[in-house]
Design an enzyme around this catalytic site. Structure first.
Site, short mmCIF file in Angstrom:
data_model
loop_
_atom_site.label_atom_id
_atom_site.label_comp_id
_atom_site.label_asym_id
_atom_site.label_seq_id
_atom_site.Cartn_x
_atom_site.Cartn_y
_atom_site.Cartn_z
N CYS A 75 59.21 44.54 36.76
CA CYS A 75 58.73 43.95 38.19
C CYS A 75 60.23 43.54 38.55
O CYS A 75 60.48 42.48 37.92
CB CYS A 75 57.91 43.46 38.45
SG CYS A 75 57.49 42.85 40.11
N CYS A 81 56.93 35.92 41.78
CA CYS A 81 56.36 35.65 41.99
C CYS A 81 54.99 35.17 40.74
O CYS A 81 54.59 34.61 42.07
CB CYS A 81 56.30 37.19 41.71
SG CYS A 81 54.01 37.52 41.83
N CYS A 84 52.56 37.56 36.84
CA CYS A 84 51.98 38.53 35.51
C CYS A 84 53.05 36.97 34.62
O CYS A 84 54.66 37.16 34.34
CB CYS A 84 53.24 39.31 35.48
SG CYS A 84 52.44 40.97 36.59
N CYS A 163 54.13 46.08 43.87
CA CYS A 163 52.79 45.73 42.94
C CYS A 163 52.54 46.30 42.05
O CYS A 163 52.06 47.32 41.77
CB CYS A 163 51.78 43.91 43.23
SG CYS A 163 51.16 43.71 41.82
N GLN A 313 34.27 43.51 39.24
CA GLN A 313 35.32 43.62 37.37
C GLN A 313 36.82 44.00 38.82
O GLN A 313 36.93 45.05 38.41
CB GLN A 313 35.41 43.88 36.42
CG GLN A 313 34.12 43.26 35.44
CD GLN A 313 34.61 42.14 34.86
OE1 GLN A 313 35.61 41.75 35.19
NE2 GLN A 313 33.61 40.97 34.56
N TYR A 342 24.16 35.21 35.38
CA TYR A 342 25.55 34.96 36.31
C TYR A 342 26.08 36.36 36.03
O TYR A 342 27.11 37.39 35.73
CB TYR A 342 26.63 34.65 35.87
CG TYR A 342 26.43 32.98 34.37
CD1 TYR A 342 26.74 31.79 35.02
CD2 TYR A 342 26.13 32.67 33.19
CE1 TYR A 342 26.33 30.42 34.59
CE2 TYR A 342 25.41 31.93 33.08
CZ TYR A 342 25.94 30.48 34.08
OH TYR A 342 25.44 28.68 33.61
N GLU A 363 21.58 35.04 39.37
CA GLU A 363 23.30 35.50 40.37
C GLU A 363 23.45 33.67 41.29
O GLU A 363 22.07 33.99 41.81
CB GLU A 363 23.76 36.57 40.63
CG GLU A 363 24.66 36.40 41.92
CD GLU A 363 25.75 35.58 41.13
OE1 GLU A 363 26.58 36.19 40.11
OE2 GLU A 363 26.69 35.05 41.90
N CYS A 439 35.57 34.69 29.68
CA CYS A 439 36.67 35.33 30.97
C CYS A 439 37.70 34.08 30.20
O CYS A 439 38.83 33.72 30.45
CB CYS A 439 37.35 35.57 32.01
SG CYS A 439 36.32 34.45 32.88
#
Ligand code: SAH
Length: 482
Positions: A75, A81, A84, A163, A313, A342, A363, A439
């Site tokens: 990119c 930016c 990334c 992008c 996701q 969750y 949740e 995550c």
């Protein structure tokens, strides 16, 4: 002899690691420095810009010897930016870094010596994977309407309709919206003056579904047999566009709709009202211009309805691999009671439900719970219950007052991990297996350590690269009762 590093010092060092924000990390005489745009393996010269007691920051001056893993970013705006952080690192190098990150967290924070870690699962083509994009609009200095991304953590927009993590359809959507704005003199929003109309556009794509959009219907026959309407004329993906406006109505909406409908797969067009002075993107009210307000996506053979506001996701291809690991780890035979904490819109719950006796999801976001129930219905799944509330309140309550039990507990918490009350109740409920989807390797390791102190052991962990070109890494881990 003590050695002090001070501001404005020029140092030479080799970069060893990458921070969460994507800065290179290296040591000069044992002192840790964070250096933007430097990569592991680089030998660099840098100027110290900030020196704290135990670490500091430095500005890259020269790469004396580049890392063998350095590549040319795809990119053109990768550096300004900042979205990334790892584009200048080869994909192989990125995967090595991510595997090491999970392994380090499990050993250093989790205290697991030689953790049972599977090799990270990467993507064959680590670009164009995001199914969701949010672009702000603005006027450039030379007066054109532009769209793109906020530079780093600032609020100035870098023009970048293309992008390389996003779906190529995004560019077409942005082109149509910009042309429509130019044609009818519709102004982009200006943050400072709080004037202008068009704030953001939210674009979502559903990549693997045979739902035929405007022409077809979902035909749901029985729980095991979801019949869909194939439509060879259109690509097997749908596009949802939601324009966020600083106003109560959208002028020339018919013209905008007509333009957007030229894009193949266009399934839902709506606008969202956000008249607040805020950097929260979506306001609460959504009005539909075309379609029924949502798109569907499919993971495995489960279909999900996704509305603009729901968490979903962003990388469908990798989510499928992550959930396959979670399903395998759950070791279901059809007799188990599973709690999925969750649970969001029920993505994992429904994925497990067909192989379990019962799945109970918890949740905190009420709208997501409603989506979860709708998704169960849409898939003809009847052995799920969804509870709206915080896991740390619902689970202890269900356990102590209602005698809830579990053979398997799945958790997929946000970055901060599980709260102590959740971990304590899991230990008391003593399921055979706990599948922890995370995550954030640090909180994963912290929580696994706590659970393993209480009669569990770590059996397997599978990192999956859901976010190529960025520092993010997702992990599924299995712990079993000793
Ligand atoms: N398992 C889902 C969602 C994971 S994201 C999926 O794979 O799609 C984490 C979810 O936890 C979000 O939906 C968020 O709304 C929810 N959440 C955050 N804090 C929570 C809490 N204290 N109790 C219950 N849910 C919570």
């Amino acid at each position: 002899m003590e050695f002090f590093i001070e501001k404005n010092d020029i140092v030479e060092l080799t970069i060893e690691d990458i921070s969460e924000a994507g800065e290179g990390i290296g040591r000069a005489d044992g002192y840790t420095l964070f250096i933007k745009d430097a990569l592991p393996g680089d030998r660099v010269r840098a100027k110290v810009t900030k020196a704290k007691e135990s670490y500091g920051y430095a500005r890259l001056q020269q790469i004396l010897k580049p890392s063998p893993d350095r590549v040319e970013p795809v990119c053109p705006v990768a550096a300004p930016c900042g979205g990334c952080q790892l584009q200048a690192l080869s994909y192989e190098g990125q995967l090595k870094f991510k595997e090491r990150k999970v392994a380090n967290a499990l050993t250093r924070i989790g205290g697991f010596t030689d953790p049972p870690l599977e090799p990270v699962i990467g993507m064959e083509y680590p670009f164009e994977y995001r199914n969701k994009a949010q672009y702000p609009f603005a006027r450039s200095r030379d007066g054109r309407i532009i769209s793109g991304f906020y530079a780093g953590r600032t609020h100035s927009i870098i023009e970048s309709p293309r992008c390389c993590l996003g779906d190529p359809v995004n560019e077409k959507v942005l082109h149509e919206i910009t042309a429509w704005m130019e044609q009818y003199g519709i102004e982009p929003y200006n943050e400072e003056s709080h004037t202008g109309l068009i704030r953001h556009v939210l674009i979502r794509t559903g990549e693997r579904t045979d739902y035929a959009g405007d022409k077809g219907e979902n035909i749901l026959t029985s729980s095991q047999d979801v019949q869909t309407v194939p439509n060879d004329a259109e690509p097997a993906r749908q596009v949802m566009v939601c324009v966020v406006i600083n106003g109560l109505r959208l002028p020339r909406s018919g013209e905008l709709t007509a333009r957007l409908l030229q894009i193949p797969g266009m399934t839902s067009i709506s606008y969202n009202i956000n008249t607040e002075r805020t950097n929260v993107i979506l306001g609460s009210e959504i009005r539909s211009l075309y379609g029924n307000g949502f798109i569907t996506d499919r993971i495995g053979d489960i279909r999900y309805q996704i509305s603009p506001q729901s968490f979903y996701q962003v990388n469908r291809e990798q989510t499928e691999k992550l959930y396959a690991a979670a399903l395998e780890y759950a070791g279901l035979t059809g007799t188990e009671t599973v709690w999925d904490l969750y649970c969001g819109i029920g993505t994992i719950s429904l994925f497990l439900a067909r192989q379990a006796k019962k799945v109970c999801g918890v949740e905190a976001v009420t709208a997501a719970v409603e989506d979860a129930r709708a998704n169960a219905l849409m898939n003809g799944i009847t052995n799920t219950d969804f509870y709206a509330g915080r896991a740390e309140e619902v689970l202890p309550e269900m356990y102590s007052k209602k005698g809830a039990r579990a053979d398997v507990i799945v958790v997929d918490p946000p970055r901060k991990g599980c709260s102590p009350a959740v971990l304590e109740t899991i230990s008391q409920m003593a399921p055979e297996r706990v599948v922890y989807v995370s995550c954030n390797p640090s909180t994963l390791a912290r929580d696994l350590k706590i659970l393993c102190e209480n009669s569990y052991e770590l059996r397997q962990a599978q990192p999956v690269d859901m976010f190529p070109q960025t520092t993010g890494i997702e992990t599924a881990a299995l712990i079993c009762r000793k």
